[in-house]
Design an enzyme around this catalytic site. Sequence first.
Site, mmCIF file in Angstrom:
data_model
loop_
_atom_site.group_PDB
_atom_site.id
_atom_site.type_symbol
_atom_site.label_atom_id
_atom_site.label_comp_id
_atom_site.label_asym_id
_atom_site.label_seq_id
_atom_site.Cartn_x
_atom_site.Cartn_y
_atom_site.Cartn_z
ATOM 1 C CB SER A 71 6.293 12.059 -2.454
ATOM 2 O OG SER A 71 5.349 12.976 -1.950
ATOM 3 C CE1 TYR A 76 3.873 7.645 0.128
ATOM 4 C CE2 TYR A 76 4.300 9.999 0.373
ATOM 5 C CZ TYR A 76 4.041 8.904 -0.442
ATOM 6 O OH TYR A 76 3.958 9.058 -1.801
HETATM 7 N N1 LIG Z 1 -0.929 9.641 -5.651
HETATM 8 C C1 LIG Z 1 -0.167 10.667 -5.334
HETATM 9 O O1 LIG Z 1 -0.652 11.815 -5.156
HETATM 10 C C2 LIG Z 1 1.294 10.501 -5.167
HETATM 11 C C3 LIG Z 1 2.069 11.645 -4.866
HETATM 12 C C4 LIG Z 1 3.443 11.494 -4.741
HETATM 13 C C5 LIG Z 1 4.030 10.265 -4.915
HETATM 14 N N2 LIG Z 1 3.256 9.174 -5.206
HETATM 15 C C6 LIG Z 1 3.943 7.897 -5.392
HETATM 16 O O2 LIG Z 1 3.514 7.324 -6.611
HETATM 17 C C7 LIG Z 1 3.623 5.903 -6.545
HETATM 18 C C8 LIG Z 1 2.341 5.237 -6.984
HETATM 19 O O3 LIG Z 1 1.310 5.641 -6.104
HETATM 20 P P1 LIG Z 1 -0.231 5.629 -6.485
HETATM 21 O O4 LIG Z 1 -0.773 6.915 -6.040
HETATM 22 O O5 LIG Z 1 -0.418 5.195 -7.881
HETATM 23 O O6 LIG Z 1 -0.748 4.522 -5.464
HETATM 24 P P2 LIG Z 1 -1.747 3.289 -5.618
HETATM 25 O O7 LIG Z 1 -2.801 3.570 -6.610
HETATM 26 O O8 LIG Z 1 -2.118 2.966 -4.219
HETATM 27 O O9 LIG Z 1 -0.804 2.134 -6.218
HETATM 28 C C9 LIG Z 1 0.255 1.613 -5.466
HETATM 29 C C10 LIG Z 1 0.803 0.414 -6.193
HETATM 30 O O10 LIG Z 1 1.863 -0.153 -5.393
HETATM 31 C C11 LIG Z 1 1.600 -1.536 -5.238
HETATM 32 N N3 LIG Z 1 2.229 -2.068 -4.030
HETATM 33 C C12 LIG Z 1 2.074 -1.684 -2.748
HETATM 34 N N4 LIG Z 1 2.818 -2.453 -1.938
HETATM 35 C C13 LIG Z 1 3.467 -3.347 -2.727
HETATM 36 C C14 LIG Z 1 4.380 -4.387 -2.483
HETATM 37 N N5 LIG Z 1 4.772 -4.707 -1.254
HETATM 38 N N6 LIG Z 1 4.861 -5.098 -3.539
HETATM 39 C C15 LIG Z 1 4.477 -4.800 -4.793
HETATM 40 N N7 LIG Z 1 3.587 -3.839 -5.093
HETATM 41 C C16 LIG Z 1 3.101 -3.111 -4.057
HETATM 42 C C17 LIG Z 1 0.088 -1.635 -5.204
HETATM 43 O O11 LIG Z 1 -0.326 -2.970 -5.402
HETATM 44 P P3 LIG Z 1 -1.795 -3.498 -4.926
HETATM 45 O O12 LIG Z 1 -2.784 -2.999 -5.931
HETATM 46 O O13 LIG Z 1 -1.611 -4.967 -4.901
HETATM 47 O O14 LIG Z 1 -2.033 -2.898 -3.559
HETATM 48 C C18 LIG Z 1 -0.234 -0.702 -6.374
HETATM 49 O O15 LIG Z 1 0.008 -1.351 -7.594
HETATM 50 C C19 LIG Z 1 4.027 5.585 -5.095
HETATM 51 O O16 LIG Z 1 5.423 5.442 -5.023
HETATM 52 C C20 LIG Z 1 3.608 6.839 -4.362
HETATM 53 O O17 LIG Z 1 4.330 7.023 -3.159
HETATM 54 C C21 LIG Z 1 1.911 9.254 -5.328
#
Ligand SMILES: NC(=O)c1ccc[n+]([C@@H]2O[C@H](COP(=O)([O-])OP(=O)(O)OC[C@H]3O[C@@H](n4cnc5c(N)ncnc54)[C@H](OP(=O)(O)O)[C@@H]3O)[C@@H](O)[C@H]2O)c1
Length: 308
Positions: free
Chosen positions: A176, A232
Amino acid sequence: MEGAISNPPNTRIAVVTGGNKGIGLEVCRQLAGNDVTVVLTARDETRGTAAVEKLRELGLSNIIFHQLEITDATSIARLADFLKTRFGKLDILVNNAALGGIEYVRDPVYGSAREEELSGMDMDQRLGWLWENCRETYETAKEGLRTNYYGTKHVVEALLPLLQASTDGRIVNVSSHFGQLRLFRNEELKQELNDIDNLTEERLDELLDMFLKDFKAGTVESRGWPMAFSAYKVAKAAMNAYSRILARRHSELRINCAHPGYVKTHMTINSGLLTPEEGGSRVVAVALLPEGAATGAFFEDFKESSFV
Ligand SMILES: NC(=O)c1ccc[n+]([C@@H]2O[C@H](COP(=O)([O-])OP(=O)(O)OC[C@H]3O[C@@H](n4cnc5c(N)ncnc54)[C@H](OP(=O)(O)O)[C@@H]3O)[C@@H](O)[C@H]2O)c1
């Protein structure tokens, strides 16, 4: 579901963590669309198999499910055994699973931001709105580091021999812009985290312990750690540093970090500016970089950028 597909020779194999929703689900869809056999992993079996079904309904048959809770050593070992027996190698590991390291004041699913609520807001205003709807506690900070840094690191360690068995093994750590070192106001810390020639994994552990101590003592701001979503940011910065250390140690692999952009997902209570498809494509582009491309690099918006 594990045994449901045949795998033609020379097909690349990918594992995606947290593949059941958001950016991870999109990464699975797009990799499978590029003829990569995808092992979609999720910590929850029901959510994971439902996600695979959804992708199969789109006509993608080269996706299988395997359970993976990235903070559970047994679960990680089971996945490694499965991959070893079934494929004998791994070509692409996308470490996508992560937590916000916060608790939500609004339910991230049912209290999702409606576009009219945020219309006209730029990225900083939206992030401000998100921060107002979150709360960071010692417990959420600790869980954030445990999942986002240590969970990811333990998955990498377990799957490394399988990646080395590939002729072109790659790791993409979904990072990120929140992990960039400019957000650290303590110059010494910033320099130490950027000094990849001398930084060690042991020192990273010490720095993360120090952060948690400061969090508990209420001295995050005065000690110059990043503010707002601090755990984070610190976890992503540590993961970036670890990726750079690993990339030096394993020149036979491509190990990169990718910022997907600010994406509408549960993590952001739907407040982002990009769709999961757009965010996922930024990660997939790094996973599918041409042979011999950069390693130990940070990518955003499809381009190599800076860790600082
Ligand atoms: N969204 C953004 O704007 C953004 C920006 C920069 C970086 N990111 C990065 O992008 C990635 C995906 O984020 P997202 O926005 O798609 O978030 P999200 O919709 O909240 O999805 C997160 C995923 O991680 C899984 N997860 C969390 N803890 C876990 C664990 N202990 N073991 C296995 N799976 C686990 C969740 O599973 P459950 O469904 O079971 O909870 C879900 O599948 C992350 O690395 C995040 O930091 C996101």
